[in-house]
Design an enzyme around this catalytic site. Structure first.
Site, PDB file in Angstrom:
ATOM      1  N   THR A 263       0.881  -1.200  -0.048  1.00 10.09           N
ATOM      2  CA  THR A 263      -0.023   0.034  -0.114  1.00 10.09           C
ATOM      3  C   THR A 263       0.898   1.301  -0.071  1.00 10.09           C
ATOM      4  OG1 THR A 263      -1.916  -1.117   0.975  1.00 10.09           O
ATOM      5  CG2 THR A 263      -1.709   1.251   1.384  1.00 10.09           C
ATOM      6  N   ASP A 316      -8.081   4.189   1.104  1.00 12.60           N
ATOM      7  CA  ASP A 316      -6.761   4.697   1.619  1.00 12.60           C
ATOM      8  C   ASP A 316      -6.017   5.867   0.691  1.00 12.60           C
ATOM      9  OD1 ASP A 316      -7.053   2.835   3.291  1.00 12.60           O
ATOM     10  OD2 ASP A 316      -5.011   1.554   2.659  1.00 12.60           O
ATOM     11  N   ASP A 337     -11.400   4.034   4.900  1.00 10.99           N
ATOM     12  CA  ASP A 337     -10.244   4.451   5.414  1.00 10.99           C
ATOM     13  C   ASP A 337      -9.524   5.614   4.561  1.00 10.99           C
ATOM     14  OD1 ASP A 337     -10.805   2.228   7.188  1.00 10.99           O
ATOM     15  OD2 ASP A 337      -9.677   0.973   6.141  1.00 10.99           O
ATOM     16  N   ARG A 403     -12.208   4.077  12.443  1.00 13.85           N
ATOM     17  CA  ARG A 403     -11.894   2.721  12.899  1.00 13.85           C
ATOM     18  C   ARG A 403     -10.553   2.788  13.495  1.00 13.85           C
ATOM     19  NH1 ARG A 403     -12.066  -1.893   8.617  1.00 13.85           N
ATOM     20  NH2 ARG A 403     -11.091  -1.052   6.875  1.00 13.85           N
ATOM     21  N   TRP A 405      -7.236   1.495  13.380  1.00 13.24           N
ATOM     22  CA  TRP A 405      -6.258   0.590  12.623  1.00 13.24           C
ATOM     23  C   TRP A 405      -5.311  -0.163  13.628  1.00 13.24           C
ATOM     24  CZ3 TRP A 405      -2.543   2.646   8.202  1.00 13.24           C
ATOM     25  CH2 TRP A 405      -1.937   1.766   7.589  1.00 13.24           C
TER      26      TRP A 405
END
Length: 497
Positions: A263, A316, A337, A403, A405
Site C-alpha cells: 500500500t 486509503d 479508510d 475505526r 487501525w
C-alpha cells in the site's frame, strides 16, 4: 565517588521507572536500557533531567543504528525494504538538530517506530519475512522502550525544558522568505505540458531540485493533467509544488494493491522530504473502488503543509504516514479508510467527502494507526465539513467517522459540520474488541444532523468533550506544536479553538 555516581544513577532509574507503569509497560527493558547507558557514561553525578534525556536519545540512536546494519544486510536482496531502511537511516542524520526541542525529539522517535512497523506490516510472507522479521521486531522493541523512557523523563520536571527553536529547525523555511502565492517569475523551475516551462514532467523538475538543501526550492506546475508517479525522496527537503488550482493542475496515477504489493508504494505522489509544501493542485488515484488500497497522496516528512489541494481516490486515498502535517482548505474524497496513517495531522476548513464504495462496503473516513501510547500521533479534524458526494447512496451505504487501525488510534472531530451520511453510532470497530478501550476518539462542539451523539458507541475510549481545555489538546498549537513552525510557512491557520 564511583559509589556515589552509581547510587545516583540507580536513584534516577527508580525515579524514571517509578513515574508509573502507565509510561513504561516493560519495566525490565527500560531498566536494562538505562543500565546500558550508565555503562557508557562517565560523569553522571551532576546529571540533570535534560542531560539524561540527551544521553538516552544519543545512545539509543547509536544502538538503533547498529541494529539496523543487520536488517539492511538482509534487505539487500529486497529493493523496496532496503530503500525504506536507508530512509530511516538517513533520518538519523538529522537527529542532532531534532534534539534541540523535546517536541522534535518526540516526533522523530515516533516517526522511526512508525517506519519500522510499516516495514514489518508490508514484508509479505515466506522465507524472507521469517529471516527479517525477528530483527525488525528487535528494532521495534527498542524504539518502543526508548519512547517510554523519553516520556517518563520528560514528565519528571517541566521547570527545565529544552529550548524550542522560534521558527522551526534550520532545514525548514530557512533564510529565504519566498512567498507561497507564486507565479512563474518567482518559482525556481516551471513545469508545463505545452512546452512553455523548463520541464514537461513533474519528476524531471524534482530531479533538478538540490539535495539536502536548507533553502526552499519552488516548482510551479502549470495547468494540465500529469500522468506520472511522483516520489520525493527524503534527501530533498524544503520542496514546494504549486499549481494553478485544484481543478487545473492534476497529478494522476492508478497504482493499487491489486498491482503493487505494498500500500505504501501505491501513492500517485509520495513525499518523504521534511518541509514539503503542496499548494493549489490535485493528487488523484483512479484505480477505483474495487482495486483495494490505492493512495493518491502519501506524506512521510515532518512539518509538511498541504494547502488548497484536492486529494481524490477511494480506499486509503490520503495517507498521512508519519510526522507533523497540516492540511488547510483541502478537498479530500474517498471510501474506505480514506484518511489513514500514523502522522500527527490537523485538518482545518477542509471538505471531507465520502463517495460510493465497492458494493457491500461501508465508508470509513479515518483509520489512524497509533501503535503505542508513547507515540506522538493523531488526527484532528477542526472546522471541516463532512459531507457526501452526489454518487453516494446513503440509503444503502453506511459511513463512519473512523475505526482503530491500531490499539491507540487517536482522532478528534472538533467544531465541524457532520452531515446525515454518518451513522448514528459514529465509529466502527476494526476487528472485534481490539482497541476499543485504548483508543482515543473525541468529539467537541460539532453541528449538523450527523453530529448528534446520543446514539454514539459506548466504548470506554470514546468521549464527547465538554471542557474546552481538553479540546485544546487537539489544536494546532498543542498537537502540532504549530506555533514554532507553521507561521513561517505563511499558510493561514487557527492556533486554538
Amino acid at each position: 565517588m564511583l559509589v556515589k555516581v552509581f547510587s545516583f544513577f540507580i536513584l534516577m532509574i527508580i525515579m524514571v521507572i517509578g513515574v508509573s507503569k502507565e509510561y513504561c509497560d516493560d519495566k525490565q527493558s527500560c531498566q536494562n536500557l538505562l543500565l546500558e547507558l550508565k555503562a557508557g557514561s562517565s560523569s553522571l553525578s551532576e546529571i540533570r533531567r535534560r542531560d539524561l534525556l540527551i544521553i538516552v536519545l544519543k545512545n539509543s540512536v547509536r544502538r538503533i543504528d547498529m541494529a539496523m546494519i543487520g536488517v539492511m544486510d538482509d534487505t539487500k536482496q529486497h529493493e523496496e525494504m532496503e530503500n525504506d531502511m536507508l530512509g530511516v537511516k538517513e533520518d538519523t542524520n538529522l537527529f542532532e538538530e531534532m534534539m534541540e526541542s523535546e517536541e522534535n525529539s518526540h516526533t522523530w522517535l515516533s516517526s522511526v517506530l512508525t517506519s519500522y512497523i510499516t516495514c514489518i506490516d508490508e514484508i509479505g510472507e515466506g522465507a524472507y519475512k521469517r529471516r527479517v522479521e525477528p530483527k525488525l521486531e528487535n528494532l521495534i522493541s527498542r524504539a518502543r522502550v526508548v519512547l517510554a523512557l523519553f516520556i517518563s523523563i520528560s514528565l519528571r520536571d517541566n521547570t527545565e525544558l529544552i529550548s524550542v527553536i522560534p521558527n522551526g529547525p534550520s532545514w525548514l523555511f530557512h533564510v529565504d522568505k519566498k512567498d507561497l502565492y507564486l507565479n512563474a517569475e518567482i518559482a525556481d523551475v516551471v513545469v508545463a505540458k505545452d512546452g512553455t516551462g523548463k520541464y514537461s514532467t513533474v519528476n524531471a523538475a524534482i530531479a533538478a531540485a538540490p539535495q539536502h538543501s536548507q533553502k526552499r526550492f519552488v516548482i510551479y506546475i502549470k495547468t494540465g493533467i500529469y500522468d506520472e508517479i511522483v516520489v520525493i525522496e527524503n534527501t530533498k527537503p524544503n520542496l514546494t509544488l504549486i499549481g494553478d488550482g485544484q481543478d487545473l493542475t492534476i497529478i494522476t496515477g492508478n497504482l493499487s494493491a491489486s498491482n503493487v504489493r505494498r500500500t505504501y508504494n501505491t501513492a500517485t505522489v509520495a513525499s518523504n522530504g521534511n518541509g514539503f509544501i503542496g499548494v493549489d493542485m490535485c493528487f488523484r488515484n483512479t484505480a477505483g473502488p474495487a482495486k483495494g488500497p490505492a493512495v493518491a497522496l502519501r506524506v512521510s516528512g515532518d512539518m509538511s503543509v498541504i494547502y488548497r489541494c484536492r486529494v481524490e481516490g477511494y480506499q486509503d486515498a490520503l495517507y498521512p504516514h508519519s510526522d507533523r502535517q497540516f492540511y488547510r482548505e483541502c478537498f479530500i474524497t474517498g471510501t474506505v479508510d480514506f484518511i489513514c496513517g500514523n502522522a500527527v495531522a490537523v485538518f482545518q476548513f477542509c471538505q471531507i467527502v465520502a463517495r460510493q464504495p465497492k458494493m457491500g462496503q461501508s465508508n470509513v473516513i479515518t483509520a489512524q494507526s497509533r501503535a503505542t501510547k508513547d507515540v506522538k500521533s493523531g488526527f484532528s479534524i477542526q472546522n471541516c465539513n463532512i459531507t457526501t458526494s452526489s454518487d453516494l447512496d446513503t440509503a444503502t451505504v453506511k459511513t463512519y467517522l473512523g475505526r482503530p487501525w491500531r490499539r491507540f488510534s487517536t482522532v478528534a472531530v472538533l467544531q465541524s459540520f457532520i452531515g446525515d451520511l454518518v451513522d448514528p453510532a459514529g465509529w466502527t470497530p476494526w476487528k472485534g474488541e481490539t482497541g476499543l478501550s485504548t483508543l482515543h476518539y473525541r468529539e467537541y462542539q460539532n453541528r449538523g444532523p450527523g453530529a448528534v451523539t446520543s446514539r454514539r458507541v459506548k466504548w470506554s475510549g470514546f468521549k464527547v468533550m465538554k471542557d474546552p481545555k481538553k479540546a485544546t489538546e487537539f489544536t494546532v498549537a498543542k498537537l502540532l506544536d504549530g506555533e514554532t513552525w507553521l507561521k513561517e510557512s505563511r499558510i493561514p491557520y487557527e492556533s486554538g479553538l
